[in-house]
Design a protein around this motif. Structure first.
Motif, short mmCIF file in Angstrom:
data_model
loop_
_atom_site.label_atom_id
_atom_site.label_comp_id
_atom_site.label_asym_id
_atom_site.label_seq_id
_atom_site.Cartn_x
_atom_site.Cartn_y
_atom_site.Cartn_z
N GLN A 1 -6.03 4.39 15.28
CA GLN A 1 -5.24 4.05 14.08
C GLN A 1 -3.92 3.39 14.47
N ALA B 1 -0.60 5.15 13.65
CA ALA B 1 -0.40 6.38 14.42
C ALA B 1 -0.05 6.05 15.86
N ALA C 1 -1.12 -1.78 5.24
CA ALA C 1 -2.19 -1.08 5.96
C ALA C 1 -3.18 -0.38 5.03
N CYS C 2 -2.71 0.03 3.85
CA CYS C 2 -3.60 0.74 2.91
C CYS C 2 -4.04 -0.13 1.73
N PRO D 1 -7.41 -3.03 4.41
CA PRO D 1 -8.77 -2.44 4.36
C PRO D 1 -9.74 -3.27 3.54
N ARG E 1 -15.82 -5.53 8.37
CA ARG E 1 -17.00 -4.75 7.94
C ARG E 1 -17.14 -4.72 6.42
N ARG F 1 -1.72 12.17 12.56
CA ARG F 1 -1.50 10.93 11.79
C ARG F 1 -2.76 10.06 11.79
N ALA F 2 -3.46 10.01 12.91
CA ALA F 2 -4.67 9.18 12.97
C ALA F 2 -5.74 9.74 12.03
N LEU G 1 -4.63 8.80 8.54
CA LEU G 1 -4.79 7.36 8.28
C LEU G 1 -6.27 6.97 8.21
N SER G 2 -7.13 7.71 8.91
CA SER G 2 -8.55 7.36 8.84
C SER G 2 -9.06 7.55 7.41
N ALA H 1 -6.67 7.50 4.66
CA ALA H 1 -5.81 6.67 3.81
C ALA H 1 -6.07 5.18 3.97
N CYS H 2 -6.53 4.76 5.14
CA CYS H 2 -6.78 3.32 5.38
C CYS H 2 -8.26 2.97 5.37
N ASP H 3 -9.12 3.86 5.87
CA ASP H 3 -10.52 3.46 6.08
C ASP H 3 -11.44 3.91 4.95
N PRO I 1 -8.88 3.33 0.23
CA PRO I 1 -8.65 2.02 -0.41
C PRO I 1 -9.93 1.42 -0.99
N LEU I 2 -11.08 1.80 -0.43
CA LEU I 2 -12.33 1.20 -0.87
C LEU I 2 -12.92 1.91 -2.08
N HIS J 1 -21.08 4.88 0.67
CA HIS J 1 -21.18 4.30 2.01
C HIS J 1 -19.87 4.49 2.77
N TRP J 2 -18.76 4.09 2.17
CA TRP J 2 -17.47 4.15 2.88
C TRP J 2 -16.99 5.58 3.05
N LEU K 1 -19.29 7.09 5.89
CA LEU K 1 -18.96 6.49 7.17
C LEU K 1 -17.65 7.08 7.71
N ALA L 1 -17.13 10.00 10.84
CA ALA L 1 -16.24 9.75 11.99
C ALA L 1 -15.19 10.85 12.11
#
Lengths: 215, 215
Positions: free
Chosen positions: A67, A70, A103-104, A108, A113, B96-97, B100-101, B103-105, B108-109, B135-136, B139, B143
């Motif tokens: 990240q 981070a 970033a948010c 994304p 992807r 934080r990572a 953020l995984s 909040a960011c990954d 948002p989707l 899906h998101w 995924l 992780a």
């Protein structure tokens, strides 16, 4: 020595490249090509580094970090100078919010992807996919410009006269925006700040075109 | 007194509600209904608070903060106890990572505005939109589970035996996941941590169904 797993066109990796340069931290770069071999980030070798199969990752001794934000906060914790966050809580909150707004709220949605899913799973045509990309970029950058306009904090950069985490997120997002021909001409504050950033070698040397895996 | 602009079903606002509760900070809540009147967040009154037209926002005196993670870091800077981040840089980076995984990954989707764009601009049918959502989420949560499994850091929560920013992001994302019937049964570490969180009043009281604008 620090090892950065990076891809030239990844704007998240680009952020970390800038931060490492600003803090003058020696590091070696391990390229992970997101468009080769079906995506090198999806292969077992890289999943062992980062199970989320996303770049960047930073290895510091026996520690593996993921990240981008981070990672940059970690660099700030471990190598405080030059500071990439203001010293006051209000300033830190503003800089982090600007960084997170990219970033948010933007990045994304234009991640590789996600664009692939739109095309392959939802059958979205290229033109509509580019409209999607531009929509989220411009919505986010317009809000970013509005925040710069209304803030009492001014300066050559997003927050005063030294670069911060906000600038580190802004510059790579602008590179992405140009790749899909966003019209940035109305973003006068953002463009002025970008020019100030690009005048610094730490930003200029982190550009996608100058990375070993570019081309 | 702190003022939180919140929406019961916003998972980003839910994060801040948990953080305020964990730190036992008195605050009043101003509901911003994202589905009423074409979206109260889009109206001029709220845009004057947050030009990005997103919830949450937190007002502390003459300071207005946006972006949930920036708000929580601000609360951490200004009210350090109980700590929501570990004291060591490696621990802070990991927490934080993880945060953020989500909040960011993930988040948002599955944001409301993105789901609306899929439907209204791209003509995506409800079933395909729900597939996108799942899906998101899966995924990202897979992780997250993999990171919990491989980490030497264990405990009742994501990082040791007290709740951190990672738990604060995880619990609201799980509420979102259930709303579209994600199958979470394989995420054994995540579900164990969620149960530990929900046993704390700070988490339980922040639930969407218990907010004044729920229903």
């Amino acid at each position: 020595m620090l090892q950065l797993y990076s891809y030239s066109l990844s704007s998240a990796a680009y952020r970390v490249r800038i931060a490492l340069n600003l803090k003058a931290l020696p590091h070696e770069t391990v390229p992970i090509h997101l468009r080769k071999e079906g995506g090198q980030q999806l292969q077992a070798a890289y999943r062992a580094v980062n199970p989320a199969a996303l770049v960047p990752a930073l290895v510091d001794g026996d520690l593996t970090l993921s990240q981008s934000l981070a990672i940059i906060e970690y660099l700030e914790d471990t190598h405080p100078q030059p500071a990439l966050l203001p010293a006051d809580p209000a300033g830190r909150a503003r800089v982090r919010a600007l960084a997170l707004s990219i970033a948010c709220d933007i990045h994304p949605l234009n991640n590789l992807r996600v664009l692939k899913y739109l095309k392959n799973e939802l059958g979205v045509q290229d033109a509509a996919r580019d409209d999607w990309y531009r929509h989220w970029v411009m919505l986010g950058l317009d809000a970013f410009e509005a925040e710069l306009a209304r803030s009492p904090v001014q300066g050559a950069f997003c927050h005063g006269d030294t670069p911060t985490l906000a600038d580190i997120c802004l510059v790579p997002q602008l590179a992405n925006a140009r790749r899909v021909d966003c019209d940035l001409s109305g973003l006068v504050r953002i463009l002025r700040i970008e020019a100030a950033c690009q005048a610094l070698p730490a930003f200029a040397k982190a550009a996608p075109a100058l990375q070993s895996d570019a081309g």
